[in-house]
Enzyme design. Sequence first.
Site, mmCIF file in Angstrom:
data_model
loop_
_atom_site.group_PDB
_atom_site.id
_atom_site.type_symbol
_atom_site.label_atom_id
_atom_site.label_comp_id
_atom_site.label_asym_id
_atom_site.label_seq_id
_atom_site.Cartn_x
_atom_site.Cartn_y
_atom_site.Cartn_z
ATOM 1 N N HIS A 1 -9.705 0.961 5.241
ATOM 2 C CA HIS A 1 -8.406 1.999 5.328
ATOM 3 C C HIS A 1 -8.864 2.711 6.895
ATOM 4 O O HIS A 1 -9.635 3.566 6.194
ATOM 5 C CB HIS A 1 -7.392 2.421 4.314
ATOM 6 C CG HIS A 1 -6.364 2.197 5.116
ATOM 7 N ND1 HIS A 1 -5.621 3.078 6.276
ATOM 8 C CD2 HIS A 1 -5.399 1.564 5.191
ATOM 9 C CE1 HIS A 1 -4.483 2.619 6.399
ATOM 10 N NE2 HIS A 1 -3.620 1.191 6.542
ATOM 11 N N SER B 1 2.928 -1.774 10.349
ATOM 12 C CA SER B 1 4.215 -2.114 11.007
ATOM 13 C C SER B 1 5.045 -2.957 10.843
ATOM 14 O O SER B 1 6.186 -3.315 10.847
ATOM 15 C CB SER B 1 4.981 -1.318 12.434
ATOM 16 O OG SER B 1 4.363 0.141 12.597
ATOM 17 N N GLY C 1 1.468 2.726 10.835
ATOM 18 C CA GLY C 1 2.877 3.418 10.692
ATOM 19 C C GLY C 1 4.030 3.452 12.030
ATOM 20 O O GLY C 1 4.523 4.715 12.094
ATOM 21 N N GLU D 1 -6.783 5.183 7.895
ATOM 22 C CA GLU D 1 -6.288 6.381 7.747
ATOM 23 C C GLU D 1 -8.225 7.211 6.486
ATOM 24 O O GLU D 1 -8.459 8.253 6.785
ATOM 25 C CB GLU D 1 -5.380 6.730 6.923
ATOM 26 C CG GLU D 1 -4.527 5.905 7.520
ATOM 27 C CD GLU D 1 -3.079 5.728 6.925
ATOM 28 O OE1 GLU D 1 -3.174 5.482 5.676
ATOM 29 O OE2 GLU D 1 -1.839 5.124 8.121
ATOM 30 N N ASN E 1 0.516 -1.515 -0.056
ATOM 31 C CA ASN E 1 -0.013 0.223 0.063
ATOM 32 C C ASN E 1 0.932 1.042 -0.070
ATOM 33 O O ASN E 1 1.429 1.482 1.222
ATOM 34 C CB ASN E 1 -0.827 0.097 0.707
ATOM 35 C CG ASN E 1 -2.058 0.824 1.404
ATOM 36 O OD1 ASN E 1 -1.589 2.296 0.179
ATOM 37 N ND2 ASN E 1 -2.180 1.612 2.616
ATOM 38 N N TRP E 2 1.193 1.907 -1.378
ATOM 39 C CA TRP E 2 2.052 3.045 -1.788
ATOM 40 C C TRP E 2 1.715 4.441 -0.198
ATOM 41 O O TRP E 2 2.097 5.501 -0.905
ATOM 42 C CB TRP E 2 2.382 3.097 -2.390
ATOM 43 C CG TRP E 2 3.128 2.099 -3.439
ATOM 44 C CD1 TRP E 2 3.649 0.933 -2.472
ATOM 45 C CD2 TRP E 2 3.900 2.283 -5.045
ATOM 46 N NE1 TRP E 2 4.765 0.200 -3.924
ATOM 47 C CE2 TRP E 2 4.618 1.148 -5.057
ATOM 48 C CE3 TRP E 2 3.390 3.026 -5.907
ATOM 49 C CZ2 TRP E 2 4.991 1.143 -6.482
ATOM 50 C CZ3 TRP E 2 3.705 2.686 -6.958
ATOM 51 C CH2 TRP E 2 4.510 2.120 -6.996
ATOM 52 N N LYS E 3 0.161 4.233 -0.343
ATOM 53 C CA LYS E 3 -0.865 5.467 0.008
ATOM 54 C C LYS E 3 -0.683 7.081 -0.775
ATOM 55 O O LYS E 3 -0.513 6.262 -1.695
ATOM 56 C CB LYS E 3 -0.022 5.801 1.462
ATOM 57 C CG LYS E 3 -0.254 4.263 2.717
ATOM 58 C CD LYS E 3 0.026 4.694 3.248
ATOM 59 C CE LYS E 3 -0.031 3.270 4.788
ATOM 60 N NZ LYS E 3 -0.399 3.672 6.281
ATOM 61 N N GLU F 1 -5.730 -4.868 10.964
ATOM 62 C CA GLU F 1 -4.209 -4.107 11.055
ATOM 63 C C GLU F 1 -4.565 -2.694 12.403
ATOM 64 O O GLU F 1 -5.780 -2.261 12.615
ATOM 65 C CB GLU F 1 -4.759 -2.791 10.608
ATOM 66 C CG GLU F 1 -4.522 -2.967 8.062
ATOM 67 C CD GLU F 1 -4.030 -2.654 7.670
ATOM 68 O OE1 GLU F 1 -2.783 -1.906 7.901
ATOM 69 O OE2 GLU F 1 -4.459 -1.406 7.329
HETATM 70 P P1 PGA Z 1 2.284 0.655 7.840
HETATM 71 O O1 PGA Z 1 1.058 0.616 7.273
HETATM 72 O O2 PGA Z 1 3.630 -0.799 7.040
HETATM 73 O O3 PGA Z 1 3.280 1.722 7.042
HETATM 74 O O4 PGA Z 1 2.248 0.169 9.064
HETATM 75 C C1 PGA Z 1 -0.149 -0.691 6.893
HETATM 76 C C2 PGA Z 1 -1.659 -0.052 6.637
HETATM 77 O O5 PGA Z 1 -1.762 1.017 6.835
HETATM 78 O O6 PGA Z 1 -1.579 -0.195 5.098
#
Ligand code: PGA
Length: 254
Positions: free
Chosen positions: A93, A211, A171, A95, A8-10, A165
Amino acid sequence: MKTLIVANWKCNPVTFKEAKYLLISIQKIKSLARNLEVVVCPPFVYLSGLQNKFKNFKLGAQNCFWEEKGAFTGEVSAKMLKDIGCKYVIVGHSERRRYFLETYEIINKKLKIAIENKLKPILCVGETQEERTKGLVAKILNSQINIALRGIKAKDGKQIIIAYEPVWAIGTGNNCLPKDAQQVRLLIKKIITQKFSRVLANRLAILYGGSVNSSNGVYYIKEAGFQGLLVGGASLDPKEFIRLLNSIQGKLLR
Ligand code: PGA
């Protein structure tokens, strides 16, 4: 069942040139086991430009809209994603829930339209730190999954992938211990058994995200029984991402 690693490059990287470089670099991995599926989810604007650069990895999107087309400024529909070559789409997600106020009712609509368009939705669920401290993990996961899957038929249920998650692990470098994550994996299986059937719960791919890196990733699969990983930060560094893929191929698949 294939082990699934989803990058997931966001909202990264900031130029198409860098995106192309990143995709080309990670595909330089020497070999890819047949039972490993790697999905890369770049930002929308890069999808069509990158589509023909995909070799043995699969294309995914980070989000989709719940209507097919029309007067919805700024949105991208599941049908458009399918047309451009996407196989997977991340839905719900944390976010998106946090910054764009997506509710599980909205996520339910997105899941349905993704299924209708033959995309494989990766449904993200997970509790906040506060919810975990208060002992609310089971309650939160139950309602997140049950609302998200409302009205979805068992025959379509098998197309869905669930990613656990924990919000506090995303993150932060503070990954959930594999043994704690395993408990939630079993809880998700129980919820799916109650909603659909044990057969479907056994067939469902459940991923861990939060993470993940090349030192911890393999434990979620080997010890905690997850079918794969959702990877954010570590997927933006080609060397680290290849290390992660190799750690999984090396320890698990051979
Ligand atoms: P992260 O993100 O590996 O940077 O913790 C995972 C995600 O949000 O899918």
